[in-house]
Design an enzyme around this catalytic site. Structure first.
Site, PDB file in Angstrom:
ATOM      1  CG  ASP A 185       2.064  -6.737   1.093  1.00 54.73           C
ATOM      2  OD1 ASP A 185       1.625  -7.894   1.230  1.00 54.73           O
ATOM      3  OD2 ASP A 185       1.350  -5.724   1.184  1.00 54.73           O
ATOM      4  CE  LYS A 224      -0.480  -8.401   3.353  1.00 57.23           C
ATOM      5  NZ  LYS A 224      -0.980  -8.231   1.970  1.00 57.23           N
ATOM      6  CB  SER A 254      -0.925   0.009   1.224  1.00 58.58           C
ATOM      7  OG  SER A 254      -0.204  -0.233   2.414  1.00 58.58           O
ATOM      8  CD  GLU A 285      -7.843  -5.296   1.357  1.00 57.78           C
ATOM      9  OE1 GLU A 285      -6.731  -5.859   1.327  1.00 57.78           O
ATOM     10  OE2 GLU A 285      -8.029  -4.114   1.006  1.00 57.78           O
ATOM     11  CD  GLU A 344      -2.521  -8.436  -3.035  1.00 57.38           C
ATOM     12  OE1 GLU A 344      -3.106  -8.563  -4.128  1.00 57.38           O
ATOM     13  OE2 GLU A 344      -2.280  -7.323  -2.532  1.00 57.38           O
TER      14      GLU A 344
HETATM   15  O1  KIV Z   1      -0.572  -3.410   1.486  1.00 59.29           O
HETATM   16  C1  KIV Z   1      -1.270  -3.367   2.510  1.00 59.29           C
HETATM   17  O2  KIV Z   1      -1.235  -2.411   3.289  1.00 59.29           O
HETATM   18  C2  KIV Z   1      -2.149  -4.504   2.778  1.00 59.29           C
HETATM   19  C3  KIV Z   1      -3.195  -4.316   3.829  1.00 59.29           C
HETATM   20  C4  KIV Z   1      -4.334  -3.591   3.229  1.00 59.29           C
HETATM   21  C5  KIV Z   1      -3.624  -5.618   4.414  1.00 59.29           C
HETATM   22  O3  KIV Z   1      -2.043  -5.510   2.152  1.00 59.29           O
END
Ligand code: KIV
Length: 283
Positions: A105, A135, A67, A200, A137
């Site tokens: 991420d 993390k 994000s 989400e 997706e």
């Molecule tokens: O990138 C991010 O901040 C996220 C959150 C919205 C869970 O993946």
């Protein structure tokens, strides 16, 4: 800064909710919190100072989220964020964290090509960024990548429901309602070895049923109170970013407004000759 952050014994001063101890939060602590029924707390951070503040508040996990493409870089979505940028931000966040579990991420196209690509890039986040966990997706479609990464003992958090890297296929940031598909995705992530999964933007009752069906903790964002934990984008909850205002965000502060006010006061005082005053200079 030292007035805000009050470390005790080298760690944060706030009650450590997930672990019950002032030591760094671990992956097994996340699983134990689920068994105990203790709600997990996560927020995003992208730099040293913010990570230090959130860590001192006792948050259980900090996500270096892609994000940052939107709230730090000012792009319309997260798709252009690169692995090198994620490594750069992870290093800063790691320097500010003493207790929270940091999860990083994997950005768009850093894992989609093959399990080998996913493992190599997760390895870069660990070795070059210092990431304790990553993390990524996707549910069923990402399961073999999650399996490859967890087989190398790199902890993985999954992310299903509204996956922002799919924004162009989804046609926008929309609530996801196909319960059978969402459950299949969450179960695939768990089976592939993930230690937790972000849910989400799905209806509360669907998120609750998915949480009941899993053994690993669910971390909700726009998924109701039935999840095992919650995460928000810190810039949203602090009022620092107002390009998008999702319904699921609760704004806990108006820091953006305070920054504008402070900068306005500073400009006025400089122009009027009030700042710097005698006490801000040297004799
Ligand atoms: O990138 C991010 O901040 C996220 C959150 C919205 C869970 O993946």
């Amino acid at each position: 800064m030292s007035a805000i952050i009050k470390p005790t014994n080298g760690h944060s001063g706030s009650p450590p909710a997930a672990t019950g101890a002032s030591r760094p939060v671990t992956v097994p602590d996340f699983l134990a919190a689920r068994s105990r029924g203790t709600r997990l707390t996560m927020l995003t951070a992208y730099d040293f100072s913010m990570a230090r503040l959130l860590d001192s508040a006792g948050v259980d996990g900090i996500l270096v989220g892609d994000s940052l493409g939107m709230v730090v870089q000012g792009q319309a979505d997260s798709l252009a964020v690169t692995l090198d940028e994620m490594i750069y931000h992870t290093r800063m966040v790691m320097r500010g964290c003493r207790r929270a579990l940091v999860v990083v991420d994997m950005p768009f196209m850093s894992f989609q090509i093959s399990p080998q690509q996913a493992l190599e890039n997760a390895g870069r986040l660990v070795k070059e960024g210092g990431a304790p966990a990553v993390k990524l997706e996707g549910g069923v479609r990402s399961a073999e990548m999650i399996r490859a990464i967890t087989t190398a003992d790199i902890p993985v958090m999954g992310h299903v429901g509204l996956t922002p890297q799919s924004v162009r296929r989804l046609g926008g940031f929309r609530v996801q309602r196909d319960e059978a598909k969402l459950l299949e995705d969450a179960l695939a992530v768990e089976k592939a070895g993930a230690f937790a999964v972000v849910l989400e933007c799905l209806p509360n009752d669907v998120a609750q049923r998915i949480t009941n069906a899993l053994k690993i903790p669910t971390i909700g964002i726009g998924a109701g109170a039935g999840c095992d934990g919650q995460i928000l984008v810190t810039y949203d909850m602090l009022g620092l970013y107002d390009e998008l205002r999702p319904r699921f965000v609760k704004q806990y502060a108006e820091v953006g407004r305070q920054i504008v006010q402070a900068a306005t006061d500073y400009c006025r005082e400089v122009r009027e000759g009030q700042f710097p005053a005698a006490e801000h200079g040297f004799r």
